[in-house]
Design an enzyme around this catalytic site. Structure first.
Site, PDB file in Angstrom:
ATOM      1  N   VAL A 282      31.378  27.449  35.166  1.00 21.92           N
ATOM      2  CA  VAL A 282      32.598  26.877  35.715  1.00 21.92           C
ATOM      3  C   VAL A 282      33.646  26.676  34.613  1.00 21.92           C
ATOM      4  CG1 VAL A 282      33.588  24.823  36.801  1.00 21.92           C
ATOM      5  CG2 VAL A 282      31.437  25.776  37.652  1.00 21.92           C
ATOM      6  N   GLU A 287      40.061  28.261  36.690  1.00 24.98           N
ATOM      7  CA  GLU A 287      40.230  28.365  38.147  1.00 24.98           C
ATOM      8  C   GLU A 287      41.665  28.087  38.586  1.00 24.98           C
ATOM      9  OE1 GLU A 287      35.988  27.730  37.304  1.00 24.98           O
ATOM     10  OE2 GLU A 287      37.797  26.642  36.710  1.00 24.98           O
ATOM     11  N   ASP A 329      70.397  54.992  40.520  1.00 27.07           N
ATOM     12  CA  ASP A 329      71.240  55.897  41.285  1.00 27.07           C
ATOM     13  C   ASP A 329      72.686  55.643  40.879  1.00 27.07           C
ATOM     14  OD1 ASP A 329      71.818  57.790  43.263  1.00 27.07           O
ATOM     15  OD2 ASP A 329      72.206  56.240  44.747  1.00 27.07           O
ATOM     16  N   ASP A 624      69.457  53.514  46.918  1.00 26.33           N
ATOM     17  CA  ASP A 624      69.928  53.020  48.207  1.00 26.33           C
ATOM     18  C   ASP A 624      69.648  53.984  49.349  1.00 26.33           C
ATOM     19  OD1 ASP A 624      71.686  55.013  47.558  1.00 26.33           O
ATOM     20  OD2 ASP A 624      73.452  53.729  47.407  1.00 26.33           O
ATOM     21  N   ASP A 628      65.486  58.041  47.925  1.00 29.97           N
ATOM     22  CA  ASP A 628      65.016  57.259  46.776  1.00 29.97           C
ATOM     23  C   ASP A 628      63.659  56.604  47.026  1.00 29.97           C
ATOM     24  OD1 ASP A 628      67.344  57.688  45.224  1.00 29.97           O
ATOM     25  OD2 ASP A 628      68.398  56.138  46.346  1.00 29.97           O
ATOM     26  N   ASN A 690      39.735  25.773  28.202  1.00 30.95           N
ATOM     27  CA  ASN A 690      38.426  26.197  28.705  1.00 30.95           C
ATOM     28  C   ASN A 690      37.468  26.551  27.580  1.00 30.95           C
ATOM     29  OD1 ASN A 690      39.616  25.876  31.181  1.00 30.95           O
ATOM     30  ND2 ASN A 690      38.772  27.754  32.033  1.00 30.95           N
TER      31      ASN A 690
END
Length: 884
Positions: A282, A287, A329, A624, A628, A690
């Protein structure tokens, strides 16, 4: 490269019809039914998506989840149900967070369906019917007019003044004149003047066409297939974290083995050995990391949303921070997507709009009257103006630009209402001009003409010069042609104007246009956005390369790129056809030196992005158009335009600019770099803590004592107590140097070597402090519960102080620099620590006992400050040595 439509565009309309076994009156209903069974419906096939259960299964079998699951099983086996349920809860919470973070509905293909017209006119057995577009099959004859969106790829059979907008498919900003005549050679999409493509919009005119491809077989269908085949890869940070997790899994297993070995050597009871092993597993995993990163990214997304950036995928924020190539573009991104007249060539000189006003004030408004009459009467476009404001534009963008220029100069379309059109010659690719026979208010007949300058000059024998018309000699022709050619090579589109007094007949032919007078020429372009040049300079200082990809000509593309600072020489520009001709090895060698790509197809864009990725670059792609979409999805960060962008591009992208402003991208990159830097600090913070917990759980039993921390204590620390300051760390504002920091390479670990060394040193010191707390209190009070409470207190308090230490800046800046969230959470966590120790029900859950002696708290405070103070001293010494 041979194209599937070569069979159609190179032959006559009759031969095309025969090839598909159709007829000029269309196919029968029964034949349509047979072909529908053969070719399928005229719609894009949707890729099969992963189901919820499959996604859930994948997340539950992540290494971190498996290790925690094993730990929970051991907890239940020894009947420690509180810890078992706590560990299981963490697994469930992290799985839910992962599903929320990575879940992204794939709508691009659905939007490709929507872009097709739901119904369309089709000729079946000689009669015109309106049917659902999905029922159209190859061999059908379709009829269309201005405003229609084409439902399939088709060969033109008849065309009258047909003008089609293909920009979203080909990237070509100029509308295309379509005709029915056969063509020759190996042509690219934008060169197929007798072919129509699904999704294109008819701007003007009418026509009839033979459907040659439907559904997945269309050019739009190919794009959909490329979108589907482009798997959504993990972001650079996710890939790097995977490496860290693999290391942690190995570390957890080895640590557990060591603990079991020590337990056997020390002859601990088996259940105590298992408890220690569970605590180790653990302790290894942070976590709270997934939740902390998700919160950090979510807050960044919220900030970006307030600044015109919509982020669809959380992890795209941190990827933005590592972008070092932006493929953009041209139309609508670098430029305004608004064709504009820049200058007029009159009397051998190029005149700006201001100089046109001066021309009028000098009594030469007649020449402007003639030019603007040609602009309006020789046009199919329409521009509506109310009180000086343009409220509506319809038609070819080039023609609307000419009409708007006339309005700006005081010549509204209504000015020419008294001029009646008697006959007209529409523009065609063969004649390259358009003309009108006009009856003026005095019942005189005149012929205004506009079109390609070289064709206009051919028709003229005189030209306007300083208020008079002079003979157009070969010398003058050469002078005018040279001036216009130089302007054309700079990327401007040129429209020439001519004028002729007509005989009183009502028939207008090309022969009638000869011996006209050359009036001048308009130079038209799509101007760059005002802020783009400055933004490009910012990207260079931030070590980001900008590449422009456009469907326009090489000269047009290079001209715009040069004006905004993207490219400096024409050698940095290349056409899509050249990419096809060069081999993969040569393209790989040149790709990093090319700044402008013109006349490119959707597959070319995809190849460019892939090649840059192969070179190790983190690529952002803006766009756009529909064309594309594949490249947007293939890039690390796809950026679509929110206003001018198609729905397809917006669905394929991870990020949408609601203001279509290129400079907004740089703001987003800055935010991304800030987030990435904060995530680096966040990982360092959590892993340091940890490492300390692991060492404490390893060292203390090795010295002959009980485990200093329980699994639930470690879980509470990892998931709750450290997550709060972690969120504070993730919101740290950036300083002015953030954009000048070295960009992390894809091969670089998320935590640098220097930070990794600091992490292990500080983790070791933290582990010693926790161990010392347990040992000291064990000997002072001869009570493991009291000793474990002291160790738990140091484990909770020290990280709260350490969170301030790892901030950027000087000692005072670490404390005083604004970050209300970090400071608020510090106070909250102090209150939570007190509750865990002094509230009796919580004592039972967390195996703690109250500590009342002041001396005991002094020891806890000193040990909690041990790691942060030593880190501050080490950093001060390191900075002083670096400054020497």
């Amino acid at each position: 490269m041979s194209h599937q439509y070569h069979t159609y565009y190179t032959v006559t309309t009759d031969e095309s019809i025969r090839t598909l076994q159709s007829s000029s009156s269309g196919i029968t209903e029964s034949e349509a039914h047979k072909r529908r069974e053969q070719y399928g419906y005229n719609e894009i096939t949707q890729a099969r998506k992963k189901g919820f259960l499959r996604k859930l299964f994948e997340y539950l079998f992540e290494p971190m989840a498996l290790i925690l699951f094993v730990a929970s099983v051991f907890s239940f086996a020894i009947k420690d149900f509180i810890e078992g349920f706590a560990i299981t809860g963490v697994v469930i919470i992290n799985t839910i967070i992962s599903l929320i973070q990575d879940y992204k509905a794939e709508k691009a293909v659905e939007e490709l369906k929507k872009i097709l017209s739901p119904q369309f006119k089709v000729m079946r057995e000689g009669s015109v019917e309106i049917i659902a577009s999905k029922l159209i099959v190859p061999g059908d004859i379709i009829l269309f007019e201005a405003g229609d969106i084409l439902p399939a790829d088709a060969r033109v059979l008849e065309a009258k003044n047909l003008l089609v907008d293909e920009a979203q498919l080909t990237g070509e900003s100029e509308a295309v004149v379509k005709h029915a005549e056969p063509l020759s050679g190996e042509l690219r999409l934008f060169e197929m003047k007798n072919m129509l493509f699904s999704g294109s919009r008819v701007l003007s005119g009418t026509g009839k066409a033979l459907v040659v491809a439907t559904g997945d077989a269309t050019e739009m269908g190919k794009i959909a297939r490329n979108i589907q085949e482009s798997e959504q890869e993990k972001t650079p940070l996710q890939q790097k974290l995977q490496k860290e997790i693999k290391f942690l899994v190995t570390f957890a297993l080895l640590s557990a083995i060591v603990v079991l070995g020590v337990s056997v050597f020390r002859e601990f009871p088996w259940h105590q050995s298992i408890i220690i092993a569970i605590s180790i597993m653990v302790a290894v995993f942070p976590e709270g990391l997934p939740a902390s990163i998700t919160i950090a990214l979510s807050l960044a997304v919220e900030r970006l949303a307030k600044n015109n950036v919509i982020i669809k995928r959380l992890s795209s924020v941190e990827t933005l921070g590592n972008v070092n190539y932006i493929c953009t573009d041209k139309t609508g991104t670098i430029t305004q997507h608004n064709m504009t007249v820049k200058e007029y060539f009159i009397s051998g000189k190029f005149l700006t709009m201001a100089e046109l006003f001066k021309l009028s004030s000098e009594g030469q408004s007649d020449i402007l009257h003639k030019i603007f009459l040609a602009s309006i009467k020789c046009s199919t476009a329409e521009v509506q103006e109310v009180d000086g404001t343009i409220v509506k534009e319809m038609g070819d963008p080039t023609e609307t630009a000419l009409i708007k220029s006339a309005i700006i100069n005081g010549f509204k379309p209504s000015t020419f209402d008294p001029y009646k059109i008697v006959d007209a010659i529409p523009f065609s690719s063969e004649t390259m001009v358009s003309a009108a026979l006009v009856q003026d208010p005095h019942n005189e007949f005149v012929i205004p003409v506009k079109g390609a300058p070289e064709r206009i000059i051919e028709l003229c024998d005189t030209f306007y010069s300083e208020g008079d018309f002079k003979k157009l000699t070969s010398h003058e022709r050469t002078h005018i042609t040279k001036a216009l050619t130089e302007m054309s090579q700079k990327g401007f589109r040129l429209i020439g104007f001519a004028w002729k007094i007509a005989e009183k007949n009502r028939n207008l032919t090309m022969e009638n246009l000869r011996d006209a007078s050359f009036l001048g020429c308009a130079t038209i372009y799509d101007p760059p956005k005002d802020e783009v040049k400055l933004t490009i300079e910012e990207t260079k200082s931030a070590n980001i390369t900008v590449v422009m990809i456009t469907g326009d000509s090489k000269n047009t593309g290079f001209s715009i790129a040069q004006s905004v600072g993207i490219a400096s020489t024409i050698d940095e520009a290349i056409e899509g056809r050249e990419i096809e001709q060069m081999g993969d090895e040569e393209f790989s060698r040149r790709v990093e030196s090319i700044k402008v790509y013109s006349r490119v197809s959707p597959l070319d864009k995809l190849a460019i992005v892939k090649k840059l990725r192969e070179k190790g670059h983190v690529v952002a792609m803006t766009g756009d158009g529909v064309n594309d979409a594949p490249a947007l999805k293939q890039s690390h960060v796809g950026i679509a335009m929110g206003r001018a962008g198609s729905q397809v591009s917006q669905e394929a992208a991870e990020m949408i600019l609601t203001d279509d402003n290129f400079s907004t991208i740089i703001h987003a990159v800055r935010e991304g770099r800030t987030v990435y830097r904060n995530i680096q600090k966040l990982i360092r913070y959590l892993l340091t803590n940890n490492i300390g917990k692991v060492l404490a759980v390893l060292i203390t039993p090795a010295l002959g004592y009980a485990a200093p921390l329980t699994a639930i204590q470690i879980l509470w620390s990892n998931v709750v107590m450290e997550s709060l300051p972690a969120v504070g760390i993730s919101t740290d504002p950036s300083d002015n140097s953030i954009m000048k920091r070295k960009i992390a390479k894809l091969t670089d670990p998320v935590v640098s070597r220097a930070d990794r060394i600091r992490m292990f040193i500080d983790g070791f010191l933290f582990g010693l402090a926790v161990t010392a707390a347990f040992v000291i209190f064990h000997h002072l009070h001869h009570d493991d519960a009291m000793a474990r409470t002291a160790a738990f207190s140091v484990m909770l308090l020290s990280p709260q102080i350490y969170a301030f230490v790892i901030r950027d800046g000087s000692f005072l800046e670490k404390i005083t620099r604004p970050n209300w969230m970090l400071k608020s959470f510090f106070i909250i966590t102090l209150a939570m620590i007190a509750s865990l120790i002094f509230v009796q029900p919580l004592n039972m859950v967390f195996n703690t006992t109250p500590i009342y002696e002041v001396f005991d708290w002094v020891i806890i405070a000193v040990l909690s400050l041990f790691t942060p103070v030593l880190r501050l001293l080490a950093d001060a010494v390191w900075k002083r040595e670096e400054g020497k």
